[in-house]
Design a protein around this motif. Sequence first.
Motif, PDB file in Angstrom:
ATOM      1  N   MET A  70       1.102  -1.100  -0.439  1.00 16.03           N
ATOM      2  CA  MET A  70      -0.157   0.132   0.046  1.00 16.03           C
ATOM      3  C   MET A  70       1.333   1.579   0.272  1.00 16.03           C
ATOM      4  N   PRO A  71       1.074   2.462  -0.836  1.00 14.95           N
ATOM      5  CA  PRO A  71       1.811   3.814  -0.704  1.00 14.95           C
ATOM      6  C   PRO A  71       1.521   4.172   0.724  1.00 14.95           C
ATOM      7  N   GLY A  72       2.604   4.863   0.998  1.00 17.54           N
ATOM      8  CA  GLY A  72       2.367   5.734   2.316  1.00 17.54           C
ATOM      9  C   GLY A  72       2.809   4.863   3.527  1.00 17.54           C
ATOM     10  N   GLN A  73       2.971   3.443   3.645  1.00 13.56           N
ATOM     11  CA  GLN A  73       3.097   2.885   4.273  1.00 13.56           C
ATOM     12  C   GLN A  73       4.015   2.858   5.589  1.00 13.56           C
ATOM     13  N   PRO A  74       3.784   2.853   6.838  1.00 15.84           N
ATOM     14  CA  PRO A  74       4.803   3.414   7.035  1.00 15.84           C
ATOM     15  C   PRO A  74       4.846   2.072   7.622  1.00 15.84           C
ATOM     16  N   GLU A  75       5.622   1.999   8.438  1.00 14.08           N
ATOM     17  CA  GLU A  75       6.820   0.279   8.966  1.00 14.08           C
ATOM     18  C   GLU A  75       5.023  -0.457  10.180  1.00 14.08           C
ATOM     19  N   GLU A 123      -7.209   3.874  10.867  1.00  7.86           N
ATOM     20  CA  GLU A 123      -6.453   3.531   9.286  1.00  7.86           C
ATOM     21  C   GLU A 123      -6.729   4.725   8.488  1.00  7.86           C
ATOM     22  N   ILE A 124      -6.207   5.893   7.765  1.00  9.58           N
ATOM     23  CA  ILE A 124      -6.737   6.805   7.154  1.00  9.58           C
ATOM     24  C   ILE A 124      -5.805   6.869   6.204  1.00  9.58           C
ATOM     25  N   CYS A 125      -6.170   6.902   4.697  1.00  5.87           N
ATOM     26  CA  CYS A 125      -4.960   6.637   3.289  1.00  5.87           C
ATOM     27  C   CYS A 125      -6.392   7.768   2.756  1.00  5.87           C
ATOM     28  N   VAL A 126      -4.561   8.492   2.735  1.00  5.53           N
ATOM     29  CA  VAL A 126      -5.079   9.385   0.689  1.00  5.53           C
ATOM     30  C   VAL A 126      -4.306   9.957   0.056  1.00  5.53           C
ATOM     31  N   ARG A 127      -4.785   9.795  -0.920  1.00  4.05           N
ATOM     32  CA  ARG A 127      -4.270  10.514  -2.366  1.00  4.05           C
ATOM     33  C   ARG A 127      -4.444  11.364  -3.265  1.00  4.05           C
ATOM     34  N   GLY A 128      -3.817  12.561  -4.117  1.00  2.00           N
ATOM     35  CA  GLY A 128      -4.003  13.491  -3.997  1.00  2.00           C
ATOM     36  C   GLY A 128      -3.251  13.767  -4.962  1.00  2.00           C
ATOM     37  N   TYR A 160       5.814  21.572 -10.915  1.00  2.00           N
ATOM     38  CA  TYR A 160       5.312  20.780 -10.590  1.00  2.00           C
ATOM     39  C   TYR A 160       4.271  19.864 -11.251  1.00  2.00           C
ATOM     40  N   ARG A 161       5.014  19.023 -12.979  1.00  2.00           N
ATOM     41  CA  ARG A 161       3.845  18.219 -13.308  1.00  2.00           C
ATOM     42  C   ARG A 161       4.001  17.021 -13.274  1.00  2.00           C
ATOM     43  N   ASP A 162       2.160  16.669 -13.131  1.00  2.96           N
ATOM     44  CA  ASP A 162       1.709  15.461 -12.996  1.00  2.96           C
ATOM     45  C   ASP A 162       2.228  14.444 -11.613  1.00  2.96           C
ATOM     46  N   ILE A 163       1.695  15.287 -10.658  1.00  4.32           N
ATOM     47  CA  ILE A 163       2.190  14.645  -9.214  1.00  4.32           C
ATOM     48  C   ILE A 163       1.280  13.863  -8.371  1.00  4.32           C
ATOM     49  N   ARG A 164       1.335  13.128  -7.401  1.00  2.00           N
ATOM     50  CA  ARG A 164       1.017  12.226  -6.944  1.00  2.00           C
ATOM     51  C   ARG A 164       1.469  11.772  -5.468  1.00  2.00           C
ATOM     52  N   ILE A 165       0.069  12.263  -4.392  1.00  2.00           N
ATOM     53  CA  ILE A 165       0.542  12.088  -3.304  1.00  2.00           C
ATOM     54  C   ILE A 165       0.210  11.137  -2.228  1.00  2.00           C
ATOM     55  N   ASP A 166       1.090  10.025  -2.177  1.00  2.00           N
ATOM     56  CA  ASP A 166      -0.496   8.482  -1.108  1.00  2.00           C
ATOM     57  C   ASP A 166       0.476   9.095   0.607  1.00  2.00           C
ATOM     58  N   PHE A 167      -0.818   9.561   1.200  1.00  2.00           N
ATOM     59  CA  PHE A 167      -0.801   9.324   2.469  1.00  2.00           C
ATOM     60  C   PHE A 167      -1.278   8.647   3.695  1.00  2.00           C
ATOM     61  N   ARG A 168      -0.907   8.140   4.568  1.00  2.00           N
ATOM     62  CA  ARG A 168      -1.277   7.366   5.146  1.00  2.00           C
ATOM     63  C   ARG A 168      -0.599   7.328   6.959  1.00  2.00           C
TER      64      ARG A 168
END
Length: 92
Positions: free
Chosen positions: A1-6, A14-19, A63-71
């Motif tokens: 899973m993207p943005g996954q802490p250890e 659990e809260i997951c967000v994608r921008g 910055y172009r075509d960016i994505r941020i996955d946060f958890r």
Amino acid sequence: MPGQPEHPHDPDVEICVRGKARELRFRERPEVSVRAEAEPGGECAWGSDRTNLPDQVEAGVTYRDIRIDFRVAAKLADPTEPPPQPRPSPKT
């Protein structure tokens, strides 16, 4: 899973967000901080993955075509167990 802490493993919350953005430009370099806590005895962690966006962005750069996955994830303490006691300070 993207943005996954250890940690924590098998979280209770659990809260997951994608921008995503086609273009992003900062007028100033942003100051960002994250704070996440679990009640005493709990465990909390967060993590992010970035695509086409460095950890330290620069003002005026597009910055172009960016994505941020946060958890953010938390393992809560068992409410039937007493909270952990603080450790006594060593005597000097």
